[in-house]
Motif scaffolding. Structure first.
Motif, short mmCIF file in Angstrom:
data_model
loop_
_atom_site.label_atom_id
_atom_site.label_comp_id
_atom_site.label_asym_id
_atom_site.label_seq_id
_atom_site.Cartn_x
_atom_site.Cartn_y
_atom_site.Cartn_z
N GLN A 1 -6.63 -2.17 -4.60
CA GLN A 1 -7.51 -0.91 -4.68
C GLN A 1 -6.44 0.19 -5.27
O GLN A 1 -5.52 0.26 -4.55
CB GLN A 1 -8.38 -0.60 -3.47
CG GLN A 1 -9.11 1.05 -3.67
CD GLN A 1 -9.81 1.58 -2.42
OE1 GLN A 1 -10.27 0.77 -1.75
NE2 GLN A 1 -9.75 2.67 -2.21
N ILE A 2 -6.72 0.86 -6.29
CA ILE A 2 -5.82 1.78 -6.74
C ILE A 2 -6.61 3.20 -7.14
O ILE A 2 -7.76 3.10 -7.23
CB ILE A 2 -5.12 1.31 -8.29
CG1 ILE A 2 -6.14 1.24 -9.25
CG2 ILE A 2 -4.24 -0.14 -7.97
CD1 ILE A 2 -5.69 0.88 -10.60
N ASP A 3 -5.77 4.30 -6.95
CA ASP A 3 -6.08 5.32 -7.39
C ASP A 3 -5.98 6.13 -8.55
O ASP A 3 -6.09 7.36 -9.09
CB ASP A 3 -6.06 6.50 -6.22
CG ASP A 3 -4.63 7.02 -6.21
OD1 ASP A 3 -3.93 6.28 -6.88
OD2 ASP A 3 -4.46 7.99 -5.08
N ILE B 1 -11.06 5.29 -7.15
CA ILE B 1 -11.30 4.08 -6.34
C ILE B 1 -11.48 2.95 -7.52
O ILE B 1 -12.78 2.87 -8.06
CB ILE B 1 -12.57 4.22 -5.36
CG1 ILE B 1 -12.47 5.32 -4.39
CG2 ILE B 1 -12.57 2.64 -4.89
CD1 ILE B 1 -13.48 5.38 -3.57
N SER C 1 -3.75 1.91 -3.36
CA SER C 1 -4.73 2.35 -1.91
C SER C 1 -4.90 1.38 -0.82
O SER C 1 -5.20 1.74 0.31
CB SER C 1 -5.76 3.06 -2.31
OG SER C 1 -5.62 3.85 -3.46
N GLY D 1 -0.88 6.37 -10.22
CA GLY D 1 -1.63 6.56 -8.76
C GLY D 1 -0.56 5.73 -7.84
O GLY D 1 0.47 5.36 -8.25
N VAL E 1 0.82 -1.25 -0.12
CA VAL E 1 -0.03 -0.14 -0.14
C VAL E 1 0.98 1.29 -0.05
O VAL E 1 1.75 1.20 0.76
CB VAL E 1 -1.00 -0.10 1.29
CG1 VAL E 1 -1.67 1.39 1.21
CG2 VAL E 1 -1.79 -1.24 1.21
N GLY E 2 0.78 2.23 -0.92
CA GLY E 2 1.37 3.26 -1.16
C GLY E 2 2.26 3.16 -2.17
O GLY E 2 3.11 4.30 -2.51
#
Length: 510
Positions: free
Chosen positions: A242-244, A280, A226, A223, A203-204
């Motif tokens: 989950q990605i932004d 999202i 997330s 992105g 994450v990140g």
């Protein structure tokens, strides 16, 4: 440009004057310049010494994705299909199922770019068009995309990154449960291709998506990851990234890459109130995708392990009612007759705690582990039965085809049962409800049972581990549980979605 926060507190938290104002001003300007180059927000700038104030702050992300994009984008294709469908076909492609009117119902969307649908009366088949994205994984032209992009396809073509080269393709295999499909380009080669990542993203981490949004083709967005392990109700093996990075209609089946240019996910769904990206998106992680893709390539289908149980999460109330110390594991709502679980001795009310030497947190993890083990595999199953932990050997079967859910029971005259916000009657008195248990004839939408998902027509077959046939039997179990100081009572309920357990909290009014 995102705003940045700058502060230089002293040891007591109060602002202090810079020792080198000109140097600090230069450093701040350098930080602003870095933001403009990277397109990313800076973290708090806190020089702790004059030397640090003279040094430009490092970038928090890559200055550009251009080099890695140039390296991989030739392997990303636009997938266009002709499909045969009926007017009453499922347009959601296996997306989460919500109650009618649920505010989340319209927000979750598959995002293949579909042409006009409907218009065929009485379910007669008609031809439509759909398009999405995909990516080439081998030199000889195997292409990964989503099942819902090519489902019911009669003709498939892929358009290369140049937007001009259109090649015919065939569907090698599909897997609806993970929404993956494997295609094969019929002509030519060798093709530029990419590989799945062997490193699990954190994450990140920075990622970028390449695909065919709104039919535009060759679009790149960037992105971060997330979140991991998202369950959006799309299938039994949900484990989405989950990605932004913005993804939209037409990105479906396209890849999400890490900063090294390896595929970390297959874009599949978005959460959107408008139909467009709100930052999202959900992608099938590479560690799941490559296993399914390998099976599709070898066999054209996916064979999964099966033990034959209906399972549900262990809530705090369920754990308390069964004497478990922690709300972990998978509660067995029903063990199917002649299934591996039934032959191993598992019964409804047992809680599966682990398999093949590994403990599980919940039903999703158990489903994935059992499926991954495969048919014929022998493993030890750890479970909770009658207040103690047990281990039993089990031989996994092969996951059978899905069967239709039973219809709801009809509602007839009822008996009042106020404690749970229900009106109950013997199931034997209701046509279609069967001969065992107590049927829910009416329900208070604000009552404790309704809040736990109990519906009119459901049949309570057990309460507190005891079979019930009259409303008075349920009342007696509640009274006994309260006398023993339990915080909740466990009901075993049969409904249109199968058999499940419902833990109802006990209150003075129960």
């Amino acid at each position: 440009m995102a705003s940045s926060s700058y502060s230089r507190p002293d040891a007591h938290g109060a602002p202090r004057k810079p020792r080198k104002p000109r140097a600090l001003r230069a450093a701040l300007l350098g930080a602003v310049a870095t933001i403009a180059l990277t397109g990313a927000a800076m973290t708090e700038f806190v020089p702790t010494s004059p030397a640090m104030a003279d040094t430009a702050a490092p970038s928090v992300g890559p200055a550009t994705f251009a080099d890695v994009v140039d390296r991989v984008r030739g392997a990303v294709v636009s997938v266009k299909v002709k499909v045969t469908e009926t007017a009453d076909a499922d347009e959601d492609g296996g997306m989460p199922q919500f109650a009618p009117g649920d505010p989340l119902e319209k927000f979750f969307k598959r995002f293949g770019e579909n042409g006009p649908r409907g218009g065929a009366p009485h379910g007669k088949p008609h031809t439509g068009q759909a398009q999405g994205s995909g990516f080439i994984i081998t030199e000889d032209g195997y292409v990964v995309t989503n099942n819902h992009v090519v489902e019911n396809a009669t003709d498939v073509t892929v358009t290369m990154d140049d937007g001009k080269t259109v090649l015919p393709a065939s569907v090698i295999g599909t897997d609806k449960k993970t929404d993956l499909a494997l295609l094969k380009i019929k002509t030519g080669g060798p093709y530029q291709h990419v590989k799945f990542s062997t490193v699990v993203p954190r994450v990140g981490d920075w990622v970028f998506a390449v695909g065919n949004p709104f039919g535009l083709g060759g679009t790149v967005t960037a992105g971060i990851v997330s979140a991991r392990g998202r369950d959006i109700g799309a299938g039994p093996y949900d484990d989405f990234l989950q990605i932004d990075a913005p993804v939209n209609r037409g990105n479906s089946g396209g890849p999400t890459f890490n900063a090294q240019g390896d595929v970390v996910g297959v874009n599949t769904a978005i959460f959107s109130p408008s139909g467009g990206s709100v930052g999202i998106g959900f992608a099938i992680p590479s560690e799941s995708a490559q296993t399914v893709v390998a099976s599709l390539k070898d066999k054209g289908s996916v064979a999964r392990g099966w033990i034959g149980v209906q399972i549900q999460p262990v809530t705090t109330e369920v754990a308390d009612s069964l004497g478990l110390k922690a709300a972990k594991g998978a509660l067995v709502a029903d063990a199917q007759a002649n299934s591996p679980a039934a032959e191993a001795g598992l019964k409804s009310g047992d809680v599966i705690l682990g398999i093949d030497g590994e403990r599980i947190d919940g039903p999703r993890e158990l489903a994935r582990k059992v499926a991954a083990l495969g048919p014929g595999k022998k493993a030890d199953l750890i479970y909770w039965h009658n207040g103690s932990e047990k281990t039993v050997p089990i031989k996994l079967g092969s996951l059978p085809d899905e069967k239709a859910s039973p219809a709801k029971a009809a509602v007839s005259e009822d008996s009042s049962f106020k404690g749970l916000g229900l009106s109950l009657a013997p199931a034997s008195s209701m046509q279609g409800a069967g001969g065992e248990g107590v049927v829910v004839a009416d329900i208070d939408p604000d009552g404790a049972a309704a809040q736990k998902g109990v519906r009119v027509g459901d049949v309570i077959v057990e309460a507190g581990g005891k079979s019930v046939s009259r409303p008075a039997d349920v009342s007696a179990v509640l009274a006994e549980a309260k006398k023993e100081g339990r915080k909740a009572v466990l009901l075993r309920v049969k409904g249109s979605e199968g058999t499940r357990f419902v833990a109802i909290a006990l209150t003075p009014a129960s």
